[in-house]
Enzyme design. Structure first.
Site, PDB file in Angstrom:
ATOM      1  N   ALA A   1     -33.796 -21.731 -18.976  1.00  0.00           N
ATOM      2  CA  ALA A   1     -34.528 -22.706 -19.794  1.00  0.00           C
ATOM      3  C   ALA A   1     -35.184 -22.090 -21.022  1.00  0.00           C
ATOM      4  CB  ALA A   1     -35.602 -23.394 -18.949  1.00  0.00           C
TER       5      ALA A   1
ATOM      6  N   SER B   1     -33.731 -20.679 -23.640  1.00  0.00           N
ATOM      7  CA  SER B   1     -32.968 -20.756 -24.882  1.00  0.00           C
ATOM      8  C   SER B   1     -31.809 -21.722 -24.694  1.00  0.00           C
ATOM      9  CB  SER B   1     -32.446 -19.374 -25.297  1.00  0.00           C
ATOM     10  OG  SER B   1     -31.563 -18.861 -24.311  1.00  0.00           O
ATOM     11  N   GLY B   2     -31.083 -21.991 -25.787  1.00  0.00           N
ATOM     12  CA  GLY B   2     -29.861 -22.778 -25.724  1.00  0.00           C
ATOM     13  C   GLY B   2     -30.057 -24.180 -25.194  1.00  0.00           C
ATOM     14  N   ILE B   3     -29.062 -24.658 -24.415  1.00  0.00           N
ATOM     15  CA  ILE B   3     -29.152 -26.025 -23.918  1.00  0.00           C
ATOM     16  C   ILE B   3     -30.264 -26.169 -22.890  1.00  0.00           C
ATOM     17  CG2 ILE B   3     -26.706 -26.458 -24.377  1.00  0.00           C
ATOM     18  CD1 ILE B   3     -26.257 -26.348 -21.337  1.00  0.00           C
ATOM     19  N   GLY B   4     -30.636 -25.073 -22.208  1.00  0.00           N
ATOM     20  CA  GLY B   4     -31.741 -25.140 -21.262  1.00  0.00           C
ATOM     21  C   GLY B   4     -33.045 -25.466 -21.960  1.00  0.00           C
TER      22      GLY B   4
ATOM     23  N   TYR C   1     -15.177 -15.517 -16.107  1.00  0.00           N
ATOM     24  CA  TYR C   1     -16.069 -16.628 -16.413  1.00  0.00           C
ATOM     25  C   TYR C   1     -15.447 -17.950 -15.953  1.00  0.00           C
ATOM     26  CZ  TYR C   1     -18.868 -19.950 -19.097  1.00  0.00           C
ATOM     27  OH  TYR C   1     -19.671 -21.006 -19.459  1.00  0.00           O
TER      28      TYR C   1
END
Length: 266
Positions: A8, A10-13, A155
């Site tokens: 949470a 950075s990014g979409i979090g 991945y």
């Protein structure tokens, strides 16, 4: 709602955390970087929890802290993870792509399971369309002896495993609503996209973190509904999963193998 969100900081979090906070939800902000994690907690009015998914001891301690802090957990977003260009082992001796994306979220989810069941929680796994080229081999999750190819096959296998975990959790725990989703190609720090010399061009053709977080937000807050175990792409149910991900026996085999692996590293 009380929502636990990993990855949470950075990014979409981070984008999801900000949006969910605006809706009035109470957030547990889980991240590895102390500065960024505490900053997002401050921005959202949530509580920061630090955990390095490279260490399962950190994950188990995180679970204990969450259980001690929250009498209920309405939603858990297993969003932490990433791709590694070079093969490496975690502090626990596990290939890091597998541990960060699959084993650590599994340990967190199962450690919280009684509370999640009591709360009739929603559990969301961040998957990827990369799952289409990554077969899961529970006997060799680190892909020993196989070509690494800058981590993409590992991945893809990890993301397929996350989708399979969402499906198996739905089967094992009817009280829990479990989902997985693909956020799309997002211009974030993931895979170094934000550090690429082509970052300005990349941002023109791929989505913002806010757009990538839309499905995550809807699944966590319950505005996006479907049968438990559903995989979403762009807020739509996706039925084009690989045969392995749709096979209940394969999903159960993965869950059982992770239980054995987690117990061996306890």
């Amino acid at each position: 709602m009380i929502i636990v969100l990993t990855g949470a900081s950075s990014g979409i979090g981070r984008a999801a955390a900000l949006a969910l906070a605006e809706q009035g939800h109470e957030l547990a902000i889980v991240g590895r970087n102390p500065f960024r994690t505490h900053e997002v907690a401050r921005e959202t009015g949530g509580t920061a929890f630090l955990a390095d998914f490279d260490k399962l001891a950190d994950v188990r301690q995180l679970a204990r802290e969450l259980l001690a802090t929250y009498p209920r957990i309405d939603a858990l977003g297993n969003n932490a993870g990433g791709i590694l260009a070079h093969r490496a082992l975690s502090a626990d001796g596990v290939e890091r792509t597998w541990q960060h994306n699959v084993l650590a979220p599994f340990v967190l989810t199962t450690s919280l399971m009684p509370r999640l069941v009591e709360s009739r929680a929603r559990v969301v796994f961040t998957g990827s369309e990369a799952n289409r080229w990554g077969a899961v081999d529970v006997t060799n999750p680190g892909r020993d002896g196989k070509l690494w190819l800058r981590g993409m096959p590992a991945y893809g296998a990890a993301k397929r495993a996350d989708i399979m975990l969402a499906r198996e959790l739905a089967r094992r725990e009817p009280a829990i609503s479990s989902f997985a989703f693909h956020p799309g190609a997002v211009a974030t720090g993931f895979a170094g996209l934000d550090r690429s010399p082509l970052a300005p061009l990349i941002r023109r053709v791929i989505r913002t973190p806010e757009r990538g977080a839309a499905t995550l937000i809807g699944l966590l807050d319950g505005t996006l509904e479907a049968p438990s175990g559903t995989y979403f792409v762009d807020e739509r149910r996706d039925t084009g999963l690989a045969a392995q991900a749709l096979d209940p026996a394969e999903c159960a085999k993965l869950w059982d193998a992770l239980e054995v692996q987690a117990a061996a590293l306890a």
